[in-house]
Design a protein around this motif. Sequence first.
Motif, PDB file in Angstrom:
ATOM      1  N   GLU A   1      74.790 -19.739  30.424  1.00 52.96           N
ATOM      2  CA  GLU A   1      74.809 -18.275  30.412  1.00 52.96           C
ATOM      3  C   GLU A   1      75.638 -17.689  31.553  1.00 52.96           C
ATOM      4  OE1 GLU A   1      71.014 -16.432  30.114  1.00 52.96           O
ATOM      5  OE2 GLU A   1      70.574 -17.282  28.135  1.00 52.96           O
ATOM      6  N   GLU A   2      75.967 -18.500  32.551  1.00 55.36           N
ATOM      7  CA  GLU A   2      76.790 -18.007  33.654  1.00 55.36           C
ATOM      8  C   GLU A   2      78.204 -17.640  33.199  1.00 55.36           C
ATOM      9  OE1 GLU A   2      76.819 -20.546  37.031  1.00 55.36           O
ATOM     10  OE2 GLU A   2      74.656 -20.456  37.355  1.00 55.36           O
ATOM     11  N   HIS A   3      78.635 -18.144  32.038  1.00 55.06           N
ATOM     12  CA  HIS A   3      79.993 -17.817  31.589  1.00 55.06           C
ATOM     13  C   HIS A   3      80.059 -16.439  30.948  1.00 55.06           C
ATOM     14  CE1 HIS A   3      78.931 -18.604  27.368  1.00 55.06           C
ATOM     15  NE2 HIS A   3      80.140 -18.224  27.016  1.00 55.06           N
ATOM     16  N   LEU A   4      78.906 -15.769  30.834  1.00 54.95           N
ATOM     17  CA  LEU A   4      78.830 -14.468  30.199  1.00 54.95           C
ATOM     18  C   LEU A   4      78.442 -13.393  31.199  1.00 54.95           C
ATOM     19  CD1 LEU A   4      76.744 -15.806  27.241  1.00 54.95           C
ATOM     20  CD2 LEU A   4      79.051 -14.892  26.965  1.00 54.95           C
ATOM     21  N   VAL A   5      78.850 -12.168  30.922  1.00 57.36           N
ATOM     22  CA  VAL A   5      78.368 -11.034  31.702  1.00 57.36           C
ATOM     23  C   VAL A   5      77.048 -10.530  31.121  1.00 57.36           C
ATOM     24  CG1 VAL A   5      78.912  -8.733  32.566  1.00 57.36           C
ATOM     25  CG2 VAL A   5      80.756 -10.394  32.232  1.00 57.36           C
ATOM     26  N   HIS A   6      76.954 -10.513  29.779  1.00 57.93           N
ATOM     27  CA  HIS A   6      75.777  -9.973  29.094  1.00 57.93           C
ATOM     28  C   HIS A   6      75.308 -10.978  28.031  1.00 57.93           C
ATOM     29  CE1 HIS A   6      76.785  -6.109  30.932  1.00 57.93           C
ATOM     30  NE2 HIS A   6      77.994  -6.215  30.411  1.00 57.93           N
ATOM     31  N   PRO A   7      74.536 -11.996  28.406  1.00 59.16           N
ATOM     32  CA  PRO A   7      74.111 -12.995  27.416  1.00 59.16           C
ATOM     33  C   PRO A   7      73.099 -12.477  26.406  1.00 59.16           C
ATOM     34  CG  PRO A   7      73.116 -13.443  29.548  1.00 59.16           C
ATOM     35  CD  PRO A   7      74.093 -12.354  29.768  1.00 59.16           C
ATOM     36  N   HIS A   8      72.584 -11.252  26.606  1.00 64.10           N
ATOM     37  CA  HIS A   8      71.581 -10.690  25.685  1.00 64.10           C
ATOM     38  C   HIS A   8      71.961  -9.268  25.280  1.00 64.10           C
ATOM     39  CE1 HIS A   8      69.438 -14.194  27.072  1.00 64.10           C
ATOM     40  NE2 HIS A   8      69.506 -13.743  28.302  1.00 64.10           N
ATOM     41  N   LEU A   9      73.239  -9.011  25.096  1.00 63.43           N
ATOM     42  CA  LEU A   9      73.747  -7.668  24.833  1.00 63.43           C
ATOM     43  C   LEU A   9      73.176  -7.025  23.569  1.00 63.43           C
ATOM     44  CD1 LEU A   9      75.649  -5.321  25.530  1.00 63.43           C
ATOM     45  CD2 LEU A   9      77.467  -6.555  24.312  1.00 63.43           C
ATOM     46  N   PRO A  10      73.027  -7.731  22.443  1.00 68.34           N
ATOM     47  CA  PRO A  10      72.591  -7.052  21.217  1.00 68.34           C
ATOM     48  C   PRO A  10      71.288  -6.277  21.341  1.00 68.34           C
ATOM     49  CG  PRO A  10      73.484  -9.192  20.662  1.00 68.34           C
ATOM     50  CD  PRO A  10      73.397  -9.143  22.161  1.00 68.34           C
ATOM     51  N   ALA A  11      70.416  -6.664  22.263  1.00 66.45           N
ATOM     52  CA  ALA A  11      69.139  -5.961  22.410  1.00 66.45           C
ATOM     53  C   ALA A  11      69.318  -4.543  22.937  1.00 66.45           C
ATOM     54  CB  ALA A  11      68.208  -6.746  23.334  1.00 66.45           C
ATOM     55  N   THR A  12      70.440  -4.273  23.609  1.00 67.46           N
ATOM     56  CA  THR A  12      70.622  -2.955  24.236  1.00 67.46           C
ATOM     57  C   THR A  12      71.832  -2.190  23.718  1.00 67.46           C
ATOM     58  OG1 THR A  12      71.929  -3.911  26.059  1.00 67.46           O
ATOM     59  CG2 THR A  12      69.537  -3.773  26.369  1.00 67.46           C
ATOM     60  N   TRP A  13      72.621  -2.776  22.838  1.00 65.98           N
ATOM     61  CA  TRP A  13      73.865  -2.097  22.484  1.00 65.98           C
ATOM     62  C   TRP A  13      73.649  -0.833  21.666  1.00 65.98           C
ATOM     63  CZ3 TRP A  13      76.708  -6.550  19.426  1.00 65.98           C
ATOM     64  CH2 TRP A  13      76.010  -6.845  18.251  1.00 65.98           C
ATOM     65  N   ALA A  14      72.539  -0.723  20.922  1.00 66.81           N
ATOM     66  CA  ALA A  14      72.292   0.523  20.187  1.00 66.81           C
ATOM     67  C   ALA A  14      72.150   1.696  21.153  1.00 66.81           C
ATOM     68  CB  ALA A  14      71.037   0.381  19.326  1.00 66.81           C
ATOM     69  N   ARG A  15      71.434   1.475  22.263  1.00 73.21           N
ATOM     70  CA  ARG A  15      71.282   2.535  23.270  1.00 73.21           C
ATOM     71  C   ARG A  15      72.640   2.895  23.873  1.00 73.21           C
ATOM     72  NH1 ARG A  15      70.769   1.570  28.594  1.00 73.21           N
ATOM     73  NH2 ARG A  15      69.913  -0.525  28.269  1.00 73.21           N
ATOM     74  N   HIS A  16      73.425   1.888  24.218  1.00 73.73           N
ATOM     75  CA  HIS A  16      74.736   2.150  24.810  1.00 73.73           C
ATOM     76  C   HIS A  16      75.649   2.892  23.824  1.00 73.73           C
ATOM     77  CE1 HIS A  16      74.255   0.092  28.604  1.00 73.73           C
ATOM     78  NE2 HIS A  16      73.840  -1.007  28.003  1.00 73.73           N
ATOM     79  N   LEU A  17      75.590   2.527  22.562  1.00 77.48           N
ATOM     80  CA  LEU A  17      76.427   3.201  21.565  1.00 77.48           C
ATOM     81  C   LEU A  17      76.003   4.656  21.385  1.00 77.48           C
ATOM     82  CD1 LEU A  17      76.742   0.308  18.983  1.00 77.48           C
ATOM     83  CD2 LEU A  17      78.665   1.421  20.130  1.00 77.48           C
ATOM     84  N   ARG A  18      74.698   4.908  21.365  1.00 74.88           N
ATOM     85  CA  ARG A  18      74.240   6.303  21.260  1.00 74.88           C
ATOM     86  C   ARG A  18      74.703   7.114  22.464  1.00 74.88           C
ATOM     87  NH1 ARG A  18      69.509   3.724  19.162  1.00 74.88           N
ATOM     88  NH2 ARG A  18      68.540   3.768  21.238  1.00 74.88           N
ATOM     89  N   THR A  19      74.617   6.536  23.638  1.00 72.43           N
ATOM     90  CA  THR A  19      75.076   7.236  24.839  1.00 72.43           C
ATOM     91  C   THR A  19      76.562   7.556  24.762  1.00 72.43           C
ATOM     92  OG1 THR A  19      73.374   6.161  26.184  1.00 72.43           O
ATOM     93  CG2 THR A  19      75.275   7.069  27.360  1.00 72.43           C
ATOM     94  N   ALA A  20      77.332   6.668  24.145  1.00 72.78           N
ATOM     95  CA  ALA A  20      78.785   6.870  24.023  1.00 72.78           C
ATOM     96  C   ALA A  20      79.151   7.866  22.928  1.00 72.78           C
ATOM     97  CB  ALA A  20      79.469   5.531  23.764  1.00 72.78           C
ATOM     98  N   GLY A  21      78.177   8.298  22.119  1.00 70.73           N
ATOM     99  CA  GLY A  21      78.466   9.276  21.088  1.00 70.73           C
ATOM    100  C   GLY A  21      78.550   8.723  19.688  1.00 70.73           C
TER     101      GLY A  21
END
Length: 255
Positions: free
Chosen positions: A165-185
């Motif tokens: 997992e050290e080769h990744l910045v966000h090894p668990h991104l799918p759990a939070t991407w809906a929130r980030h997408l809503r924030t982005a519009g």
Amino acid sequence: MTLAFDEEGAREVERVYSTPDIVQQRAEVLGLLAPRPGERILDVGSGPGFLLESLAAAVGPEGTVHGIDPSPAMNALATRRVGALPVVTIAQGSAEALPYPDGDLDAVVSTQVYEYVADIPQAFAELRRVVRPGGRVLLLDTDWDSVVWHVADRARHARVMAAWEEHLVHPHLPATWARHLRTAGFRVTVQAAIPILNPRLDEDTYSALIARTIAGYVADRQGLSSEDGRAWLADVRGGDYFFSMNRFCVVAVPE
């Protein structure tokens, strides 16, 4: 800490993307994106160009397909694959600074990329900027907690996966991407899981190839040695072979 997508690394990715597992994944992504003739579509992190090739066929001569990737080695492979197609352009760049005009694109697609991107809010803001009203984005990434690998030594396996997992910045991104997408519009319209299941050892599978990459990467990380990596690889390849993981896909439209 990330993987090196130099010439050798790019060729290894190309081989992985040629396996039946990823060919099927690409077909499912295309089905969800539903590209149409004449559309302007961007592939962020276009890699060796397989998806660019499929998109070019879908949009036809009246459409446009852009690929962008930070790796010159990846772009060289993509250029060899699709450089002769007049509807395709390939650029070097990052997800956080897309070199396209505001509202210029009908769709953006990206597979296995945003888990490597440091600034997700900025990257998603860029998606919102370049996609036209009525357009769409499709993202696919992995939550590495979804991996199931049959091994005898569970403690060593846990250490290996933590080091990987050290080769990744966000090894668990799918759990939070809906929130980030809503924030982005954006408004999320689809979330789906695309599984990869390898119930037997076959050298032409995603798991057989990625296991070799993992074994080499983890040496000297999390207290692991090269011998630990080789022992782990022998463990996953021995006995009753079984591998499963989920790729997660989200489709969103501008609000």
